[in-house]
Scaffold this active site. Structure first.
Site, mmCIF file in Angstrom:
data_model
loop_
_atom_site.group_PDB
_atom_site.id
_atom_site.type_symbol
_atom_site.label_atom_id
_atom_site.label_comp_id
_atom_site.label_asym_id
_atom_site.label_seq_id
_atom_site.Cartn_x
_atom_site.Cartn_y
_atom_site.Cartn_z
ATOM 1 C CD GLU A 95 80.086 44.898 18.458
ATOM 2 O OE1 GLU A 95 80.736 43.930 18.890
ATOM 3 O OE2 GLU A 95 80.590 45.952 18.084
ATOM 4 C CB CYS A 108 78.983 38.684 25.568
ATOM 5 S SG CYS A 108 79.844 40.155 26.106
ATOM 6 C CB CYS A 115 81.479 52.461 26.780
ATOM 7 S SG CYS A 115 81.973 52.187 28.501
ATOM 8 C CB CYS A 119 89.113 50.975 29.120
ATOM 9 S SG CYS A 119 88.121 50.890 30.626
ATOM 10 C CB CYS A 122 87.985 49.054 25.665
ATOM 11 S SG CYS A 122 86.331 48.447 25.344
ATOM 12 N N GLY A 165 79.539 49.014 27.079
ATOM 13 C CA GLY A 165 78.885 49.772 28.141
ATOM 14 C C GLY A 165 79.335 49.375 29.526
ATOM 15 C CD GLU A 166 80.730 49.839 34.588
ATOM 16 O OE1 GLU A 166 81.692 49.235 34.090
ATOM 17 O OE2 GLU A 166 80.126 49.408 35.586
ATOM 18 C CB SER A 197 81.893 42.403 33.655
ATOM 19 O OG SER A 197 83.229 42.858 33.621
ATOM 20 C CB SER A 220 87.364 45.336 34.328
ATOM 21 O OG SER A 220 86.396 44.593 33.642
ATOM 22 C CG HIS A 222 91.897 45.276 32.979
ATOM 23 N ND1 HIS A 222 91.622 43.940 32.806
ATOM 24 C CD2 HIS A 222 90.812 45.936 32.483
ATOM 25 C CE1 HIS A 222 90.435 43.797 32.233
ATOM 26 N NE2 HIS A 222 89.913 44.986 32.045
ATOM 27 C CG ASN A 296 89.824 39.994 21.228
ATOM 28 O OD1 ASN A 296 90.259 39.242 20.369
ATOM 29 N ND2 ASN A 296 88.763 39.720 21.963
ATOM 30 C CB CYS A 339 84.558 44.638 23.828
ATOM 31 S SG CYS A 339 85.217 43.337 24.840
HETATM 32 N N1 SAH Z 1 82.357 48.027 31.485
HETATM 33 C C1 SAH Z 1 82.392 46.692 32.017
HETATM 34 C C2 SAH Z 1 81.857 45.629 31.075
HETATM 35 C C3 SAH Z 1 82.204 45.735 29.625
HETATM 36 S S1 SAH Z 1 83.859 45.368 29.156
HETATM 37 C C4 SAH Z 1 83.785 46.350 32.492
HETATM 38 O O1 SAH Z 1 84.679 47.174 32.364
HETATM 39 O O2 SAH Z 1 83.970 45.293 33.057
HETATM 40 C C5 SAH Z 1 84.010 43.645 29.387
HETATM 41 C C6 SAH Z 1 85.448 43.158 29.582
HETATM 42 O O3 SAH Z 1 86.165 43.150 28.328
HETATM 43 C C7 SAH Z 1 86.238 44.060 30.499
HETATM 44 O O4 SAH Z 1 87.017 43.292 31.386
HETATM 45 C C8 SAH Z 1 87.097 44.814 29.529
HETATM 46 O O5 SAH Z 1 88.182 45.383 30.169
HETATM 47 C C9 SAH Z 1 87.433 43.750 28.502
HETATM 48 N N2 SAH Z 1 87.966 44.239 27.240
HETATM 49 C C10 SAH Z 1 87.738 45.416 26.636
HETATM 50 N N3 SAH Z 1 88.451 45.527 25.495
HETATM 51 C C11 SAH Z 1 89.146 44.381 25.364
HETATM 52 C C12 SAH Z 1 90.073 43.908 24.387
HETATM 53 N N4 SAH Z 1 90.403 44.616 23.316
HETATM 54 N N5 SAH Z 1 90.610 42.672 24.586
HETATM 55 C C13 SAH Z 1 90.246 41.937 25.667
HETATM 56 N N6 SAH Z 1 89.380 42.327 26.609
HETATM 57 C C14 SAH Z 1 88.838 43.555 26.474
#
Ligand code: SAH
Length: 352
Positions: A95, A108, A115, A119, A122, A165-166, A197, A220, A222, A296, A339
């Site tokens: 995506e 983006c 991934c 998390c 996610c 992805g990371e 990120s 990230s 959180h 989200n 995401c």
């Molecule tokens: N792996 C990297 C980049 C991808 S995620 C990272 O962790 O930063 C990009 C961002 O979207 C991260 O901050 C992640 O925590 C956030 N994210 C993932 N799922 C989400 C969701 N359901 N709602 C809002 N943000 C989310």
């Protein structure tokens, strides 16, 4: 590369391409001509590259491909957000999302197929990592979106590596990608317009601080402590805050760039004013900004978004205590914007 397999030309930074052409006896400026055809004139075949000799075009087409991902699914939102599910050469689906800000169009980009960070909130991690994306596949995401924007006389002006992805799990290809899109004679996306990120992979942060580019870093976070963070992000066990925060500080000192801390506001999990106070102490002298992200909702996940009022109070608390904080603007809420959601939807369908 084995015999018979073609290298994707979109995967080469200008410097490397120059060396490759020199190796076959071509003048260095040929690489610039090629970049011009790919990224400025945007042709899709070697035969259109009319200022290259027929011989060179033949040589090139026997070693390089010009493959770009195809659009498998496209969703467009009322607010202009465009979400694409792209199909790669091997069938992998990835995506990318275009968000329209007053200051430009931010794409983006995904860095991996699936991934492995897992998390808890996610959707991307619902499908485990299959492989990293190549630089060419990341450049492909920009090229395909640019082609869609061309009819509006617009282009991708900003890139955030925040898709599935990371990025620091696929470090080398991500950095190649950045060098390619940053190239002045190509797509010319300014370093200050590019953000990576990470969930907090310390060796990646250390390498990133040595790159010598004016690119941005987002972390990230959180959560304000490891107890909450480890429940949300398994990576927190490997890289706890006592190691992560000094690494961020070192990055800031070395690179001279400030970082953004991303913080998803989850109701009853990390949205209290106690958490805000702890966050102020944690960020302290790293001088980072905080970007509060409205969650989200992902139907497979047991989290709810924090109330708007609670988010605003959290923001005000940080701002009143010397930490610059904003609430992220939301895009494409009428499409599967979170995401990884679009991909999960289609991959699941196709696996059933
Ligand atoms: N792996 C990297 C980049 C991808 S995620 C990272 O962790 O930063 C990009 C961002 O979207 C991260 O901050 C992640 O925590 C956030 N994210 C993932 N799922 C989400 C969701 N359901 N709602 C809002 N943000 C989310």
């Amino acid at each position: 590369m084995g015999e018979g397999s073609l290298c994707n030309l979109y995967g080469f930074p200008l410097g490397e391409l120059t060396k490759q052409l020199e190796a076959i006896g071509e003048k260095p400026y040929r690489a610039q001509q090629l970049f011009d055809w790919l990224y400025v004139k945007k042709v899709h075949s070697f035969s259109e590259m009319s200022n290259l000799s027929k011989d060179l075009r033949e040589t090139l087409s026997s070693s390089y491909s010009l493959f770009l991902p195809s659009i498998f699914k496209k969703e467009e939102s009322q607010d202009g957000t465009i979400k694409l599910l792209l199909e790669m050469e091997d069938g992998a689906k990835v995506e990318c999302v275009l968000m329209r800000y007053d200051y430009g169009n931010a794409l983006c980009v995904s860095s991996e197929v699936g991934c492995s960070m897992a998390c808890a909130f996610c959707a991307s991690g619902l499908l485990r990592k299959e492989r990293g994306l190549t630089a060419a596949e990341m450049v492909g995401q920009v090229m395909v979106m640019n082609a869609l924007l061309e009819k509006e006389m617009e282009r991708v002006s900003h890139v955030v590596v925040m898709g599935t992805g990371e990025p620091f799990d696929n470090y080398d290809e991500v950095m190649r990608f950045i060098r390619i899109i940053n190239e002045q004679k190509g797509l010319a996306i300014g370093a200050r317009h590019i953000t990576v990120s990470t969930c907090g992979i310390i060796p990646g942060i250390q390498r990133y601080s040595e790159e010598g580019l004016q690119i941005n870093l987002a972390i990230s976070l959180h959560a304000p402590n490891d107890e909450i963070r480890a429940k949300l992000m398994p990576i927190a066990r490997k890289y706890p805050l006592k190691d992560l925060m000094p690494a961020v500080k070192e990055y800031v000192e070395k690179s001279g760039r400030r970082v953004t801390f991303e913080y998803i506001m989850l109701r009853g999990v990390n949205d209290s004013l106690d958490c805000a106070a702890e966050l102020v102490r944690l960020i302290g002298d790293t001088f980072g900004y905080v970007n509060l992200i409205p969650f989200n909702p992902v139907k497979e996940k047991p989290f709810e978004r924090a109330d708007r009022k609670v988010v605003e109070k959290f923001r005000d608390y940080l701002n009143n205590h010397g930490i610059k904080c904003t609430i992220r603007k939301e895009f494409g809420t009428d499409i599967d914007a979170a995401c990884g959601q679009l991909r999960v939807k289609y991959e699941r369908k196709s696996r059933q």
